[in-house]
Motif scaffolding. Sequence first.
Motif, PDB file in Angstrom:
ATOM      1  N   GLY A 248      49.148  35.339  42.510  1.00 11.12           N
ATOM      2  CA  GLY A 248      49.045  34.079  43.239  1.00 11.12           C
ATOM      3  C   GLY A 248      49.993  33.969  44.418  1.00 11.12           C
ATOM      4  N   ASN A 249      51.209  34.472  44.233  1.00 10.78           N
ATOM      5  CA  ASN A 249      52.180  34.371  45.321  1.00 10.78           C
ATOM      6  C   ASN A 249      51.783  35.253  46.502  1.00 10.78           C
ATOM      7  OD1 ASN A 249      54.346  32.817  45.960  1.00 10.78           O
ATOM      8  ND2 ASN A 249      55.881  34.240  45.207  1.00 10.78           N
ATOM      9  N   HIS A 250      51.325  36.477  46.200  1.00 17.69           N
ATOM     10  CA  HIS A 250      50.846  37.349  47.278  1.00 17.69           C
ATOM     11  C   HIS A 250      49.664  36.694  47.994  1.00 17.69           C
ATOM     12  CE1 HIS A 250      53.478  40.585  46.205  1.00 17.69           C
ATOM     13  NE2 HIS A 250      53.006  40.655  44.980  1.00 17.69           N
ATOM     14  N   PHE A 251      48.832  36.025  47.226  1.00 17.48           N
ATOM     15  CA  PHE A 251      47.627  35.413  47.786  1.00 17.48           C
ATOM     16  C   PHE A 251      47.983  34.336  48.812  1.00 17.48           C
ATOM     17  CE2 PHE A 251      44.028  32.551  47.917  1.00 17.48           C
ATOM     18  CZ  PHE A 251      42.944  33.412  47.917  1.00 17.48           C
TER      19      PHE A 251
ATOM     20  N   ILE B 252      39.405  45.668  52.919  1.00 18.26           N
ATOM     21  CA  ILE B 252      38.719  44.759  51.991  1.00 18.26           C
ATOM     22  C   ILE B 252      39.471  44.814  50.668  1.00 18.26           C
ATOM     23  CG2 ILE B 252      36.547  44.246  50.793  1.00 18.26           C
ATOM     24  CD1 ILE B 252      35.104  45.821  53.028  1.00 18.26           C
ATOM     25  N   VAL B 253      39.792  43.647  50.133  1.00 14.50           N
ATOM     26  CA  VAL B 253      40.587  43.596  48.901  1.00 14.50           C
ATOM     27  C   VAL B 253      39.762  42.903  47.816  1.00 14.50           C
ATOM     28  CG1 VAL B 253      42.807  42.950  47.908  1.00 14.50           C
ATOM     29  CG2 VAL B 253      42.625  43.356  50.370  1.00 14.50           C
ATOM     30  N   ALA B 254      39.496  43.629  46.743  1.00 11.85           N
ATOM     31  CA  ALA B 254      38.707  43.054  45.641  1.00 11.85           C
ATOM     32  C   ALA B 254      39.644  42.674  44.510  1.00 11.85           C
ATOM     33  CB  ALA B 254      37.687  44.078  45.151  1.00 11.85           C
ATOM     34  N   MET B 255      39.496  41.431  44.042  1.00 11.22           N
ATOM     35  CA  MET B 255      40.375  40.959  42.962  1.00 11.22           C
ATOM     36  C   MET B 255      39.573  40.112  41.985  1.00 11.22           C
ATOM     37  SD  MET B 255      43.483  39.693  45.425  1.00 11.22           S
ATOM     38  CE  MET B 255      42.311  39.006  46.573  1.00 11.22           C
ATOM     39  N   GLY B 256      40.034  40.102  40.744  1.00  9.41           N
ATOM     40  CA  GLY B 256      39.477  39.162  39.779  1.00  9.41           C
ATOM     41  C   GLY B 256      40.204  37.832  39.896  1.00  9.41           C
ATOM     42  N   ASP B 257      39.784  36.856  39.100  1.00 11.60           N
ATOM     43  CA  ASP B 257      40.396  35.521  39.180  1.00 11.60           C
ATOM     44  C   ASP B 257      41.839  35.521  38.686  1.00 11.60           C
ATOM     45  OD1 ASP B 257      38.371  36.047  37.095  1.00 11.60           O
ATOM     46  OD2 ASP B 257      39.229  34.325  36.074  1.00 11.60           O
ATOM     47  N   GLY B 258      42.091  36.209  37.570  1.00 16.03           N
ATOM     48  CA  GLY B 258      43.461  36.281  37.068  1.00 16.03           C
ATOM     49  C   GLY B 258      44.329  37.107  37.988  1.00 16.03           C
ATOM     50  N   ASP B 259      43.787  38.235  38.409  1.00 17.23           N
ATOM     51  CA  ASP B 259      44.468  39.168  39.306  1.00 17.23           C
ATOM     52  C   ASP B 259      44.885  38.469  40.611  1.00 17.23           C
ATOM     53  OD1 ASP B 259      45.231  41.834  39.979  1.00 17.23           O
ATOM     54  OD2 ASP B 259      43.335  42.155  41.036  1.00 17.23           O
TER      55      ASP B 259
ATOM     56  N   ASN C 127      35.205  35.762  40.667  1.00 14.43           N
ATOM     57  CA  ASN C 127      35.649  34.745  39.704  1.00 14.43           C
ATOM     58  C   ASN C 127      34.691  34.616  38.522  1.00 14.43           C
ATOM     59  OD1 ASN C 127      36.543  32.514  38.347  1.00 14.43           O
ATOM     60  ND2 ASN C 127      36.000  31.056  39.960  1.00 14.43           N
ATOM     61  N   ASN C 128      35.067  35.253  37.392  1.00 14.63           N
ATOM     62  CA  ASN C 128      34.269  35.059  36.169  1.00 14.63           C
ATOM     63  C   ASN C 128      35.007  34.185  35.157  1.00 14.63           C
ATOM     64  OD1 ASN C 128      36.187  36.810  35.263  1.00 14.63           O
ATOM     65  ND2 ASN C 128      34.813  38.571  35.094  1.00 14.63           N
TER      66      ASN C 128
ATOM     67  N   TYR D  98      42.199  33.207  28.885  1.00 14.81           N
ATOM     68  CA  TYR D  98      41.866  32.251  29.954  1.00 14.81           C
ATOM     69  C   TYR D  98      42.717  32.536  31.189  1.00 14.81           C
ATOM     70  CZ  TYR D  98      45.948  29.450  28.451  1.00 14.81           C
ATOM     71  OH  TYR D  98      47.204  29.034  28.116  1.00 14.81           O
ATOM     72  N   SER D  99      42.168  32.191  32.338  1.00 16.86           N
ATOM     73  CA  SER D  99      42.827  32.463  33.620  1.00 16.86           C
ATOM     74  C   SER D  99      43.047  31.139  34.356  1.00 16.86           C
ATOM     75  CB  SER D  99      41.935  33.385  34.469  1.00 16.86           C
ATOM     76  OG  SER D  99      41.000  32.611  35.195  1.00 16.86           O
ATOM     77  N   PRO D 100      43.706  31.171  35.526  1.00 14.67           N
ATOM     78  CA  PRO D 100      43.885  29.916  36.288  1.00 14.67           C
ATOM     79  C   PRO D 100      42.573  29.343  36.808  1.00 14.67           C
ATOM     80  CG  PRO D 100      45.304  31.663  37.128  1.00 14.67           C
ATOM     81  CD  PRO D 100      44.378  32.302  36.170  1.00 14.67           C
ATOM     82  N   LEU D 101      41.470  30.083  36.669  1.00 15.50           N
ATOM     83  CA  LEU D 101      40.177  29.559  37.122  1.00 15.50           C
ATOM     84  C   LEU D 101      39.226  29.267  35.961  1.00 15.50           C
ATOM     85  CD1 LEU D 101      39.523  31.689  40.360  1.00 15.50           C
ATOM     86  CD2 LEU D 101      40.717  29.530  40.097  1.00 15.50           C
ATOM     87  N   SER D 102      39.701  29.391  34.714  1.00 16.91           N
ATOM     88  CA  SER D 102      38.812  29.114  33.567  1.00 16.91           C
ATOM     89  C   SER D 102      38.365  27.665  33.571  1.00 16.91           C
ATOM     90  CB  SER D 102      39.528  29.411  32.247  1.00 16.91           C
ATOM     91  OG  SER D 102      39.799  30.785  32.154  1.00 16.91           O
ATOM     92  N   GLY D 103      39.297  26.762  33.844  1.00 17.80           N
ATOM     93  CA  GLY D 103      38.957  25.344  33.889  1.00 17.80           C
ATOM     94  C   GLY D 103      39.248  24.635  32.579  1.00 17.80           C
ATOM     95  N   TYR D 104      39.596  23.366  32.706  1.00 20.02           N
ATOM     96  CA  TYR D 104      39.931  22.513  31.560  1.00 20.02           C
ATOM     97  C   TYR D 104      38.731  22.422  30.599  1.00 20.02           C
ATOM     98  CZ  TYR D 104      41.267  18.252  29.042  1.00 20.02           C
ATOM     99  OH  TYR D 104      41.584  17.347  28.071  1.00 20.02           O
ATOM    100  N   GLY D 105      39.027  22.549  29.324  1.00 18.49           N
ATOM    101  CA  GLY D 105      37.969  22.335  28.324  1.00 18.49           C
ATOM    102  C   GLY D 105      37.155  23.571  27.980  1.00 18.49           C
ATOM    103  N   THR D 106      37.476  24.719  28.573  1.00 21.64           N
ATOM    104  CA  THR D 106      36.723  25.940  28.264  1.00 21.64           C
ATOM    105  C   THR D 106      37.339  26.637  27.046  1.00 21.64           C
ATOM    106  OG1 THR D 106      38.093  27.073  29.912  1.00 21.64           O
ATOM    107  CG2 THR D 106      35.913  26.357  30.620  1.00 21.64           C
ATOM    108  N   LEU D 107      36.620  27.589  26.515  1.00 20.75           N
ATOM    109  CA  LEU D 107      37.110  28.358  25.368  1.00 20.75           C
ATOM    110  C   LEU D 107      37.406  29.785  25.811  1.00 20.75           C
ATOM    111  CD1 LEU D 107      34.511  27.069  22.758  1.00 20.75           C
ATOM    112  CD2 LEU D 107      36.957  26.487  22.825  1.00 20.75           C
ATOM    113  N   ALA D 108      38.438  30.345  25.198  1.00 21.28           N
ATOM    114  CA  ALA D 108      38.814  31.723  25.508  1.00 21.28           C
ATOM    115  C   ALA D 108      39.480  32.312  24.269  1.00 21.28           C
ATOM    116  CB  ALA D 108      39.781  31.753  26.699  1.00 21.28           C
TER     117      ALA D 108
END
Length: 271
Positions: free
Chosen positions: A101-104, A88-95, A120-121, A131-141
């Motif tokens: 991403g390439n390993h994924f 079982i592999v646990a990862m965050g969204d950025g991770d 994914n938070n 911000y990460s690749p899953l933050s989404g357009y228009g969000t603040l970070a």
Amino acid sequence: MAVKDYLRERFFPHMWCAGCGHGIVLNNMIRAIEKLGMSKNEIVMVSGIGCSSRITGYVDFHTLHTLHGRALAFATGVKLSKPELNVIVAMGDGDALAIGGNHFIHAARRNIAMTALVMNNRIYGMTGGQYSPLSGYGTLATTAPYTNIDQGFDTVQLSIAAGATFVARTTTYHVKEMTDIIRQAILHDGFSVVEILSQCPTYFGRKNKIGDAAAMMRQFKDGTTPIGSKAAKSDPGLIERGIFLQVDRPEYCSEYDKVIERARSADHTTT
Ligand code: SF4
Ligand code: MG
């Protein structure tokens, strides 16, 4: 075995902020494993770096807390050398989808039997709210104080396109659904991806003025719907939850065994 027997109680209290969704993921993952009646010795849990990756410290399995973005690479080595173990592999969204991403995509393409949990938070929590690749357009970070202009990946679509054979999405609000999906993902003989929408009230919630953890979870309740529901058809803004794909395709370790067999039985005298 009781749920608490799977935990390393000596490492508690955990380090997550009050209201963080990652503890809910830990709870439901353990419940899924308990339902399957698995022993601690048959599970290897691998993580990279980040708040989500601290999950490996709290479970009494064989655990590896590795490098940022490299959890799937380590896990691939473990699975190929000990295919009888459940990985079982646990990862965050950025991770999972930035540095990893390439390993994924390649783990998905190979269809190696492991369960990838993408917690994914929509933010890098541990390093201060970038911000990460899953933050989404228009969000603040922290790194996008005047709004993020990067479009986000759709983890589900990406996983399906890359070749994963079990792909699901759930949230920290839908706890019974999460337990059931993780249980099915573990049982699946192939690369399984479970995206879990999880809340980071400390950074994503605060920066985007969503409110506390309860308000964020209310958003998961109101902003998501089961796959193919009536609401999904009438409101394209709703995020669908459930199992999107579950198919059989040759699994990598089994295929690799066949390569070894072919090499052993080949006649090398003429080559
Ligand atoms: Fe959770 Fe965010 Fe705190 Fe990290 S910073 S523990 S992701 S709430
Ligand atoms: Mg994150």
